[in-house]
Design a protein around this motif. Structure first.
Motif, PDB file in Angstrom:
ATOM      1  N   PRO A 182       0.833  -1.216   0.000  1.00 32.27           N
ATOM      2  CA  PRO A 182       0.000   0.000   0.000  1.00 32.27           C
ATOM      3  C   PRO A 182       0.859   1.254   0.000  1.00 32.27           C
ATOM      4  O   PRO A 182       1.882   1.321   0.703  1.00 32.27           O
ATOM      5  N   VAL A 183       0.454   2.247  -0.761  1.00 38.51           N
ATOM      6  CA  VAL A 183       1.266   3.448  -0.926  1.00 38.51           C
ATOM      7  C   VAL A 183       1.429   4.202   0.391  1.00 38.51           C
ATOM      8  O   VAL A 183       2.385   4.964   0.558  1.00 38.51           O
ATOM      9  N   ARG A 184       0.535   3.987   1.347  1.00 36.98           N
ATOM     10  CA  ARG A 184       0.666   4.692   2.627  1.00 36.98           C
ATOM     11  C   ARG A 184       1.955   4.318   3.340  1.00 36.98           C
ATOM     12  O   ARG A 184       2.489   5.111   4.131  1.00 36.98           O
ATOM     13  N   PHE A 185       2.486   3.112   3.079  1.00 34.22           N
ATOM     14  CA  PHE A 185       3.744   2.717   3.713  1.00 34.22           C
ATOM     15  C   PHE A 185       4.906   3.546   3.172  1.00 34.22           C
ATOM     16  O   PHE A 185       5.807   3.939   3.922  1.00 34.22           O
ATOM     17  N   VAL A 186       4.902   3.798   1.880  1.00 25.10           N
ATOM     18  CA  VAL A 186       5.946   4.638   1.297  1.00 25.10           C
ATOM     19  C   VAL A 186       5.842   6.049   1.853  1.00 25.10           C
ATOM     20  O   VAL A 186       6.854   6.674   2.217  1.00 25.10           O
ATOM     21  N   ARG A 187       4.628   6.563   1.931  1.00 25.05           N
ATOM     22  CA  ARG A 187       4.445   7.915   2.470  1.00 25.05           C
ATOM     23  C   ARG A 187       4.945   8.006   3.908  1.00 25.05           C
ATOM     24  O   ARG A 187       5.566   9.000   4.292  1.00 25.05           O
ATOM     25  N   SER A 188       4.686   6.986   4.690  1.00 27.65           N
ATOM     26  CA  SER A 188       5.152   6.983   6.075  1.00 27.65           C
ATOM     27  C   SER A 188       6.675   7.037   6.124  1.00 27.65           C
ATOM     28  O   SER A 188       7.262   7.766   6.943  1.00 27.65           O
ATOM     29  N   GLY A 189       7.334   6.283   5.262  1.00 31.32           N
ATOM     30  CA  GLY A 189       8.790   6.311   5.218  1.00 31.32           C
ATOM     31  C   GLY A 189       9.330   7.679   4.855  1.00 31.32           C
ATOM     32  O   GLY A 189      10.366   8.116   5.374  1.00 31.32           O
ATOM     33  N   GLU A 246       9.235  12.964  19.616  1.00 28.86           N
ATOM     34  CA  GLU A 246       8.529  13.185  20.883  1.00 28.86           C
ATOM     35  C   GLU A 246       7.050  13.455  20.607  1.00 28.86           C
ATOM     36  O   GLU A 246       6.173  12.938  21.316  1.00 28.86           O
ATOM     37  N   ILE A 247       6.763  14.265  19.598  1.00 30.62           N
ATOM     38  CA  ILE A 247       5.372  14.540  19.221  1.00 30.62           C
ATOM     39  C   ILE A 247       4.695  13.259  18.742  1.00 30.62           C
ATOM     40  O   ILE A 247       3.546  12.966  19.097  1.00 30.62           O
ATOM     41  N   ASN A 248       5.410  12.460  17.956  1.00 35.89           N
ATOM     42  CA  ASN A 248       4.863  11.185  17.503  1.00 35.89           C
ATOM     43  C   ASN A 248       4.524  10.277  18.689  1.00 35.89           C
ATOM     44  O   ASN A 248       3.436   9.688  18.753  1.00 35.89           O
ATOM     45  N   ALA A 285      -4.180   7.062  16.805  1.00 35.80           N
ATOM     46  CA  ALA A 285      -2.900   7.515  16.253  1.00 35.80           C
ATOM     47  C   ALA A 285      -2.763   7.121  14.790  1.00 35.80           C
ATOM     48  O   ALA A 285      -3.239   6.076  14.356  1.00 35.80           O
ATOM     49  N   ALA A 286      -2.118   7.978  14.028  1.00 40.30           N
ATOM     50  CA  ALA A 286      -1.871   7.727  12.604  1.00 40.30           C
ATOM     51  C   ALA A 286      -0.576   6.943  12.446  1.00 40.30           C
ATOM     52  O   ALA A 286       0.012   6.469  13.423  1.00 40.30           O
ATOM     53  N   ALA A 287      -0.113   6.789  11.212  1.00 35.83           N
ATOM     54  CA  ALA A 287       1.137   6.071  10.952  1.00 35.83           C
ATOM     55  C   ALA A 287       2.319   6.830  11.555  1.00 35.83           C
ATOM     56  O   ALA A 287       2.314   8.061  11.650  1.00 35.83           O
ATOM     57  N   HIS A 288       3.331   6.069  11.964  1.00 37.48           N
ATOM     58  CA  HIS A 288       4.536   6.632  12.587  1.00 37.48           C
ATOM     59  C   HIS A 288       5.103   7.782  11.754  1.00 37.48           C
ATOM     60  O   HIS A 288       5.334   8.882  12.265  1.00 37.48           O
ATOM     61  N   GLY A 289       5.339   7.546  10.469  1.00 34.44           N
ATOM     62  CA  GLY A 289       5.961   8.554   9.632  1.00 34.44           C
ATOM     63  C   GLY A 289       5.075   9.757   9.377  1.00 34.44           C
ATOM     64  O   GLY A 289       5.576  10.878   9.197  1.00 34.44           O
ATOM     65  N   GLU A 290       3.766   9.553   9.354  1.00 35.17           N
ATOM     66  CA  GLU A 290       2.853  10.685   9.191  1.00 35.17           C
ATOM     67  C   GLU A 290       2.983  11.640  10.368  1.00 35.17           C
ATOM     68  O   GLU A 290       3.076  12.864  10.199  1.00 35.17           O
ATOM     69  N   GLN A 291       3.002  11.088  11.577  1.00 34.02           N
ATOM     70  CA  GLN A 291       3.098  11.919  12.771  1.00 34.02           C
ATOM     71  C   GLN A 291       4.476  12.555  12.907  1.00 34.02           C
ATOM     72  O   GLN A 291       4.598  13.704  13.333  1.00 34.02           O
ATOM     73  N   CYS A 292       5.526  11.828  12.509  1.00 35.28           N
ATOM     74  CA  CYS A 292       6.883  12.385  12.581  1.00 35.28           C
ATOM     75  C   CYS A 292       7.062  13.527  11.589  1.00 35.28           C
ATOM     76  O   CYS A 292       7.702  14.542  11.904  1.00 35.28           O
ATOM     77  N   GLY A 293       6.531  13.374  10.379  1.00 35.82           N
ATOM     78  CA  GLY A 293       6.641  14.436   9.385  1.00 35.82           C
ATOM     79  C   GLY A 293       5.938  15.701   9.824  1.00 35.82           C
ATOM     80  O   GLY A 293       6.473  16.811   9.725  1.00 35.82           O
ATOM     81  N   LEU A 294       4.710  15.547  10.329  1.00 35.78           N
ATOM     82  CA  LEU A 294       3.963  16.685  10.859  1.00 35.78           C
ATOM     83  C   LEU A 294       4.735  17.330  12.011  1.00 35.78           C
ATOM     84  O   LEU A 294       4.890  18.559  12.070  1.00 35.78           O
TER      85      LEU A 294
END
Length: 353
Positions: free
Chosen positions: A160-167, A249-251, A262-271
């Motif tokens: 799923p493309v969401r995994f790439v986005r999280s990375g 820390e925010i993630n 909670a959303a995906a790890h990378g989504e929260q880290c990017g934000l």
């Protein structure tokens, strides 16, 4: 003159390309990781199990172990099943949970690990850390680096493309994490490992500035390489400092305060990284980061992952509690609730809707 140097723990093999999985047996034999073919291969019931039928004929001497999840109990159980099997190596074939279980199990039985990633969701595929759920929530366990990392870009495309986005979000957040590390050096004198910082920052910058998208093999290659480099940077520094600052820390605060939402790890880290860059006064960099994250379909506002402004303010306020002893822009500013609300309003205006 004495020659001073240091050894850098890193994989013997990093094979990132379309079709890499089909050559797994040959790569392991050629690099003398497993010439006998005696491998313990850990898979999930999902992507790894589907790939088993594809590669099992080329690995006739391998034994396959299905891992139920990503808990410490799963990892200990896997180690017990592998123990005494006279294997050359352990192969973790799957996503982050499977690879982390395989990392822990291989370390427990004293065997090298081969990480075969089926998605690019985060930088843990080559890190010296196994993140596993336990009775207290979630723990990080020190383990050796994988001896080999194999990433088949054809397999990555099937995820799923969401995994790439999280990375993408995870590796771009390196830029903010390194800025936090350097801030701690200026304020507290914390030692910065220049090599680790350079590797992590350049990994983030390579993804941030690449013009391609998630459908582009060239972009996926750069993203995969950046995630591997980030993992190695953590080995160089001896901890997660090169890739974990206020962004993480925010993630963690999202995960702890709202575990069911909670959303995906990378989504929260990017934000978290885009917001942290704004907090430290790097407004242009924050806006540019938000623009790239948006281009890849990642959130830059909490509302985009289902959180209200008040909930996000609570997350930012709580975030320093998630990593006691780690100094970031959040600890440095020590903002009050009202100050967080005010700076968030300014952040929203700065990055646009």
């Amino acid at each position: 003159m004495p020659v001073l140097t240091r050894l850098i723990p890193s994989p013997v093999v990093v094979d990132i390309r379309p079709g890499a999985l089909d050559d797994l047996a040959c790569v392991l034999a050629d690099e003398r990781i497993s010439q006998s073919g005696r491998l313990a291969i850990a898979v999930s019931g999902g992507s790894g199990a589907r790939l088993r039928d594809r590669i099992a004929p080329s690995l006739p001497g391998a034994d396959w172990f299905e891992v139920g999840g990503g808990t410490i109990d799963d990892a200990v159980r896997l180690a017990g099943e592998i123990q005494g099997g006279r294997y050359d190596a352990v192969v973790g074939l799957g996503g982050g949970k499977i690879i982390d279980c395989a990392k822990f199990a291989s370390a427990r039985v004293g065997l090298p690990l081969v990480a075969v990633a089926t998605n690019l969701a985060h930088d843990g595929l080559c890190s010296p850390v196994a993140t596993l759920d336990n009775d207290a929530g979630r723990g990080s366990y020190g383990v050796p680096n994988p001896i080999a990392v194999v990433i088949d870009l054809n397999v990555i495309r099937e995820a799923p493309v969401r995994f790439v986005r999280s990375g993408i979000g995870d590796v771009v957040s390196n830029i903010s994490a390194v800025a936090d590390w350097e801030l701690s050096h200026r304020v507290n004198g914390e030692k910065v490992d220049g090599l680790a910082a350079a590797m992590a920052r350049q990994a983030g910058e390579a993804v941030l500035r690449h013009p391609g998208g998630v459908e582009d093999d060239g972009f996926l290659q750069v993203l995969a390489e950046a995630l591997v480099l980030t993992g190695i940077s953590m080995s160089v520094s001896g901890d997660s400092r090169p890739s974990s600052g206020a962004c993480h820390e925010i993630n963690h605060a999202f995960d702890l305060l709202y575990p069911q939402r909670a959303a995906a790890h990378g989504e929260q880290c990017g934000l978290g990284a885009a917001f942290a860059m704004y907090l430290r006064g790097a407004h242009e960099e924050s806006a540019a980061m938000a623009e790239v994250l948006r281009r890849h379909g990642l959130p830059v506002l909490p509302e985009e992952i289902g959180f209200s402004v008040d909930e996000f303010v609570r997350v930012v306020e709580y975030a320093p509690e998630t990593r006691p002893g780690r100094f970031t822009i959040l600890e440095h500013l020590a903002l009050t609730t009202e100050q967080i609300k005010d700076v968030y309003a300014d952040y929203v205006k700065a990055i646009g809707s």
